[in-house]
Design a protein around this motif. Structure first.
Motif, PDB file in Angstrom:
ATOM      1  N   LEU A 127      -6.533  10.679  -1.491  1.00 53.14           N
ATOM      2  CA  LEU A 127      -6.046  11.254  -0.231  1.00 53.14           C
ATOM      3  C   LEU A 127      -6.776  10.593   0.941  1.00 53.14           C
ATOM      4  O   LEU A 127      -6.171  10.279   1.968  1.00 53.14           O
ATOM      5  CB  LEU A 127      -6.282  12.765  -0.212  1.00 53.14           C
ATOM      6  CG  LEU A 127      -5.538  13.571  -1.279  1.00 53.14           C
ATOM      7  CD1 LEU A 127      -6.033  15.018  -1.283  1.00 53.14           C
ATOM      8  CD2 LEU A 127      -4.039  13.538  -1.029  1.00 53.14           C
ATOM      9  N   ALA A 128      -8.080  10.377   0.732  1.00 50.85           N
ATOM     10  CA  ALA A 128      -8.870   9.743   1.788  1.00 50.85           C
ATOM     11  C   ALA A 128      -8.401   8.301   1.996  1.00 50.85           C
ATOM     12  O   ALA A 128      -8.200   7.857   3.125  1.00 50.85           O
ATOM     13  CB  ALA A 128     -10.346   9.784   1.409  1.00 50.85           C
ATOM     14  N   VAL A 129      -8.176   7.581   0.873  1.00 48.76           N
ATOM     15  CA  VAL A 129      -7.759   6.171   0.961  1.00 48.76           C
ATOM     16  C   VAL A 129      -6.455   6.050   1.750  1.00 48.76           C
ATOM     17  O   VAL A 129      -6.273   5.133   2.545  1.00 48.76           O
ATOM     18  CB  VAL A 129      -7.610   5.563  -0.462  1.00 48.76           C
ATOM     19  CG1 VAL A 129      -6.900   4.214  -0.420  1.00 48.76           C
ATOM     20  CG2 VAL A 129      -8.966   5.432  -1.132  1.00 48.76           C
ATOM     21  N   HIS A 130      -5.545   7.000   1.519  1.00 47.12           N
ATOM     22  CA  HIS A 130      -4.238   6.919   2.179  1.00 47.12           C
ATOM     23  C   HIS A 130      -4.179   7.765   3.458  1.00 47.12           C
ATOM     24  O   HIS A 130      -3.103   7.925   4.040  1.00 47.12           O
ATOM     25  CB  HIS A 130      -3.129   7.317   1.199  1.00 47.12           C
ATOM     26  CG  HIS A 130      -2.891   6.269   0.154  1.00 47.12           C
ATOM     27  ND1 HIS A 130      -2.064   5.186   0.348  1.00 47.12           N
ATOM     28  CD2 HIS A 130      -3.424   6.114  -1.080  1.00 47.12           C
ATOM     29  CE1 HIS A 130      -2.082   4.413  -0.730  1.00 47.12           C
ATOM     30  NE2 HIS A 130      -2.902   4.961  -1.614  1.00 47.12           N
ATOM     31  N   GLY A 131      -5.316   8.322   3.865  1.00 45.90           N
ATOM     32  CA  GLY A 131      -5.386   9.063   5.130  1.00 45.90           C
ATOM     33  C   GLY A 131      -4.475  10.274   5.174  1.00 45.90           C
ATOM     34  O   GLY A 131      -3.820  10.531   6.184  1.00 45.90           O
ATOM     35  N   VAL A 132      -4.433  11.019   4.062  1.00 46.90           N
ATOM     36  CA  VAL A 132      -3.532  12.179   3.992  1.00 46.90           C
ATOM     37  C   VAL A 132      -4.277  13.460   4.378  1.00 46.90           C
ATOM     38  O   VAL A 132      -5.343  13.754   3.826  1.00 46.90           O
ATOM     39  CB  VAL A 132      -2.964  12.336   2.562  1.00 46.90           C
ATOM     40  CG1 VAL A 132      -2.096  13.593   2.461  1.00 46.90           C
ATOM     41  CG2 VAL A 132      -2.175  11.107   2.159  1.00 46.90           C
ATOM     42  N   LYS A 185       0.813  -1.228   0.000  1.00 47.23           N
ATOM     43  CA  LYS A 185       0.000   0.000   0.000  1.00 47.23           C
ATOM     44  C   LYS A 185       0.850   1.285   0.000  1.00 47.23           C
ATOM     45  O   LYS A 185       0.627   2.166  -0.833  1.00 47.23           O
ATOM     46  CB  LYS A 185      -0.981  -0.015   1.181  1.00 47.23           C
ATOM     47  CG  LYS A 185      -2.076   1.024   1.045  1.00 47.23           C
ATOM     48  CD  LYS A 185      -3.111   0.911   2.133  1.00 47.23           C
ATOM     49  CE  LYS A 185      -4.052   2.105   2.043  1.00 47.23           C
ATOM     50  NZ  LYS A 185      -4.965   2.204   3.176  1.00 47.23           N
ATOM     51  N   PRO A 186       1.852   1.406   0.891  1.00 48.47           N
ATOM     52  CA  PRO A 186       2.658   2.640   0.846  1.00 48.47           C
ATOM     53  C   PRO A 186       3.448   2.794  -0.450  1.00 48.47           C
ATOM     54  O   PRO A 186       3.756   3.914  -0.871  1.00 48.47           O
ATOM     55  CB  PRO A 186       3.602   2.507   2.053  1.00 48.47           C
ATOM     56  CG  PRO A 186       3.530   1.084   2.483  1.00 48.47           C
ATOM     57  CD  PRO A 186       2.229   0.537   2.008  1.00 48.47           C
ATOM     58  N   VAL A 187       3.763   1.672  -1.111  1.00 47.70           N
ATOM     59  CA  VAL A 187       4.486   1.744  -2.385  1.00 47.70           C
ATOM     60  C   VAL A 187       3.531   2.187  -3.485  1.00 47.70           C
ATOM     61  O   VAL A 187       3.873   3.029  -4.324  1.00 47.70           O
ATOM     62  CB  VAL A 187       5.119   0.369  -2.748  1.00 47.70           C
ATOM     63  CG1 VAL A 187       5.909   0.465  -4.038  1.00 47.70           C
ATOM     64  CG2 VAL A 187       6.002  -0.131  -1.614  1.00 47.70           C
ATOM     65  N   ARG A 188       2.307   1.647  -3.466  1.00 51.25           N
ATOM     66  CA  ARG A 188       1.313   1.991  -4.494  1.00 51.25           C
ATOM     67  C   ARG A 188       1.000   3.482  -4.487  1.00 51.25           C
ATOM     68  O   ARG A 188       0.694   4.072  -5.509  1.00 51.25           O
ATOM     69  CB  ARG A 188       0.024   1.182  -4.275  1.00 51.25           C
ATOM     70  CG  ARG A 188       0.071  -0.234  -4.797  1.00 51.25           C
ATOM     71  CD  ARG A 188       0.262  -0.277  -6.306  1.00 51.25           C
ATOM     72  NE  ARG A 188      -0.617   0.650  -7.008  1.00 51.25           N
ATOM     73  CZ  ARG A 188      -1.873   0.407  -7.305  1.00 51.25           C
ATOM     74  NH1 ARG A 188      -2.423  -0.736  -6.998  1.00 51.25           N
ATOM     75  NH2 ARG A 188      -2.595   1.313  -7.941  1.00 51.25           N
ATOM     76  N   ARG A 189       1.121   4.092  -3.327  1.00 47.00           N
ATOM     77  CA  ARG A 189       0.896   5.525  -3.220  1.00 47.00           C
ATOM     78  C   ARG A 189       1.875   6.300  -4.108  1.00 47.00           C
ATOM     79  O   ARG A 189       1.567   7.364  -4.614  1.00 47.00           O
ATOM     80  CB  ARG A 189       1.088   5.901  -1.736  1.00 47.00           C
ATOM     81  CG  ARG A 189       0.901   7.335  -1.487  1.00 47.00           C
ATOM     82  CD  ARG A 189       1.154   7.666  -0.040  1.00 47.00           C
ATOM     83  NE  ARG A 189       1.285   9.111   0.030  1.00 47.00           N
ATOM     84  CZ  ARG A 189       1.286   9.815   1.123  1.00 47.00           C
ATOM     85  NH1 ARG A 189       1.171   9.221   2.277  1.00 47.00           N
ATOM     86  NH2 ARG A 189       1.410  11.113   1.069  1.00 47.00           N
ATOM     87  N   VAL A 220      -2.496  13.722  -7.290  1.00 49.67           N
ATOM     88  CA  VAL A 220      -2.765  14.377  -6.009  1.00 49.67           C
ATOM     89  C   VAL A 220      -1.885  13.830  -4.878  1.00 49.67           C
ATOM     90  O   VAL A 220      -1.568  14.539  -3.926  1.00 49.67           O
ATOM     91  CB  VAL A 220      -4.283  14.314  -5.693  1.00 49.67           C
ATOM     92  CG1 VAL A 220      -4.699  12.913  -5.237  1.00 49.67           C
ATOM     93  CG2 VAL A 220      -4.671  15.357  -4.682  1.00 49.67           C
ATOM     94  N   LEU A 221      -1.458  12.571  -5.004  1.00 51.94           N
ATOM     95  CA  LEU A 221      -0.583  11.990  -3.977  1.00 51.94           C
ATOM     96  C   LEU A 221       0.896  12.238  -4.272  1.00 51.94           C
ATOM     97  O   LEU A 221       1.767  11.681  -3.611  1.00 51.94           O
ATOM     98  CB  LEU A 221      -0.835  10.473  -3.873  1.00 51.94           C
ATOM     99  CG  LEU A 221      -2.160  10.067  -3.210  1.00 51.94           C
ATOM    100  CD1 LEU A 221      -2.471   8.592  -3.494  1.00 51.94           C
ATOM    101  CD2 LEU A 221      -2.119  10.298  -1.711  1.00 51.94           C
ATOM    102  N   GLU A 222       1.163  13.055  -5.290  1.00 53.14           N
ATOM    103  CA  GLU A 222       2.539  13.376  -5.700  1.00 53.14           C
ATOM    104  C   GLU A 222       3.376  12.117  -5.916  1.00 53.14           C
ATOM    105  O   GLU A 222       4.397  11.895  -5.253  1.00 53.14           O
ATOM    106  CB  GLU A 222       3.201  14.287  -4.664  1.00 53.14           C
ATOM    107  CG  GLU A 222       2.395  15.551  -4.463  1.00 53.14           C
ATOM    108  CD  GLU A 222       3.242  16.770  -4.211  1.00 53.14           C
ATOM    109  OE1 GLU A 222       4.396  16.598  -3.821  1.00 53.14           O
ATOM    110  OE2 GLU A 222       2.737  17.880  -4.424  1.00 53.14           O
ATOM    111  N   PRO A 223       2.941  11.264  -6.851  1.00 56.43           N
ATOM    112  CA  PRO A 223       3.669  10.024  -7.104  1.00 56.43           C
ATOM    113  C   PRO A 223       5.010  10.291  -7.788  1.00 56.43           C
ATOM    114  O   PRO A 223       5.233  11.381  -8.327  1.00 56.43           O
ATOM    115  CB  PRO A 223       2.738   9.261  -8.054  1.00 56.43           C
ATOM    116  CG  PRO A 223       2.019  10.340  -8.789  1.00 56.43           C
ATOM    117  CD  PRO A 223       1.831  11.448  -7.804  1.00 56.43           C
ATOM    118  N   GLU A 224       5.877   9.265  -7.770  1.00 56.25           N
ATOM    119  CA  GLU A 224       7.155   9.375  -8.501  1.00 56.25           C
ATOM    120  C   GLU A 224       7.049   8.716  -9.873  1.00 56.25           C
ATOM    121  O   GLU A 224       7.805   9.035 -10.774  1.00 56.25           O
ATOM    122  CB  GLU A 224       8.260   8.689  -7.694  1.00 56.25           C
ATOM    123  CG  GLU A 224       8.597   9.432  -6.421  1.00 56.25           C
ATOM    124  CD  GLU A 224       8.984   8.487  -5.302  1.00 56.25           C
ATOM    125  OE1 GLU A 224      10.089   7.922  -5.365  1.00 56.25           O
ATOM    126  OE2 GLU A 224       8.177   8.296  -4.379  1.00 56.25           O
TER     127      GLU A 224
END
Ligand code: ATP
Ligand code: SF4
Ligand code: MG
Length: 333
Positions: free
Chosen positions: A114-119, A83-87, A167-171
């Protein structure tokens, strides 16, 4: 260091029924994507592009090979550890409705990851959503956030889906045919957005069946045929000097000015079937220059020059000089 390193990836599907059939959708592919680089994975329908992308994202579990993201082997990670990697690796689909719920305003759909990852707090999320919409070229962002997907044009809808991916600022961004549903007139704008994103450091794996839209926007191209990469290299080099007969056919099929489409100039025959991959070179039934050994030997990628590689020993072999050329006196310099 590469952001994404894919090594020997294979994804096979076992079909039920008799006789047992195994679809070798992806059959041993290796590639890398660096930060700020756009790699285009090009090939006809059914060549395994989407399955490759889904395997990289672990939306499908690969049968063999490894996927490393930012140096970490993610191939065997549990869903929880993934999950943290998928972000950090997000996806844009051909159809923006995969990311946008038609019942919700754009702002809510873009806030969903953002909601899914609790940001963030509610207010922070609102700011992040507006920033992502601006970044995706939807301005004024506050106005777009209030609209419903059906109130947007096709190009704007795809930009909203891109905002939801950003929105999650992916790489890493994996974009599966991101412009193929769009009118030709708005494709260039969305591809220009990809140019801006990669200039800002985002690594992009872009999947497309269309070499012409890719050429100007990719750093490197990898051409897929029946689950394998048959040619890869710097985009300009692959387009200017294609070596594999399949790539040559794709280049020849790029429409000229004023044309909508151009057929791929290779034998049609039976459509290539990943459940019945031919022995030897998998392209040989359609290859205009196949030789006897092509039915026996399965060629690997070999260097054409620099980072340009192709899996066709026949076209890679240096031309044997004719007897006349051998006997001709050397020209004065
Ligand atoms: N879940 C699955 N089960 C069985 N076969 C599958 C599955 N997913 C894909 N395939 C098959 O794998 C092959 C590759 O499919 P894939 O969707 O990866 O190709 P593609 O290159 O993305 O094609 P397109 O350009 O049409 O999207 C196809 O023959 C497809 O039917
Ligand atoms: S190895 Fe043979 S069949 Fe395969 S692409 Fe080259 S010439 Fe064609
Ligand atoms: Mg696909």
């Amino acid at each position: 260091m590469s952001l994404l390193e894919v090594d020997g990836l294979a994804t096979h599907f076992r079909l039920r029924g008799r006789p047992r059939r195994v679809v070798r959708a992806v059959d041993g592919v290796s590639f890398t994507v660096a930060p700020g680089e756009l790699l285009a994975l090009v090939g006809e329908s059914g060549s395994g592009k989407t399955t490759t992308a889904q395997s990289v994202l672990r939306m499908t579990d690969p049968t063999a090979g490894t996927v490393r993201f930012a140096g970490q082997d993610i191939t065997g990670l549990s869903r929880r550890r993934l999950k943290p990697v998928r972000r950090r690796m997000q996806v844009v689909f051909q159809d923006p409705y995969e990311s946008l719920d038609p019942r919700f305003r754009i702002g809510r759909s873009v806030a969903e990851p953002l909601a899914v990852h609790g940001v963030g707090t509610r207010a922070e999320r609102r700011d992040l959503v507006l920033a992502a919409l601006e970044r995706a070229g939807l301005s004024p962002a506050a106005a777009f956030a209030e609209r419903y997907p059906h109130e947007l044009s096709g190009g704007q809808r795809q930009r909203a889906a891109i905002a939801a991916a950003l929105v999650l600022e992916p790489e890493l961004l994996v974009a599966d045919e991101p412009v193929s549903m769009l009118d030709v007139s708005v494709r260039a704008g969305v591809l220009a957005l990809f140019d801006e994103l990669r200039a800002a450091g985002l690594g992009i794996l872009m999947i497309t069946h269309d070499l012409s839209t890719t050429a100007a926007h990719a750093d490197r191209i990898a051409v897929m045929y029946l689950g394998r990469i048959v040619e890869e290299g710097p985009a300009a080099e692959v387009i200017a000097n294609p070596v594999h007969p399949y790539t040559r056919a794709l280049v020849a099929a790029v429409p000229r000015a004023g044309e909508e489409r151009r057929p791929i100039p290779i034998k049609a025959g039976e459509p290539p079937d990943p459940a019945a991959i031919p022995a030897g070179c998998r392209f040989h039934p359609r290859c205009p220059v196949a030789r006897d050994e092509c039915r026996r030997d399965d060629p690997a990628l070999a260097v054409v020059s620099g980072a340009h590689r192709a899996a066709c020993p026949v076209n890679l072999a240096p031309a044997v000089p004719t007897e006349e050329e051998q006997c001709a006196p050397s020209r004065p310099r």
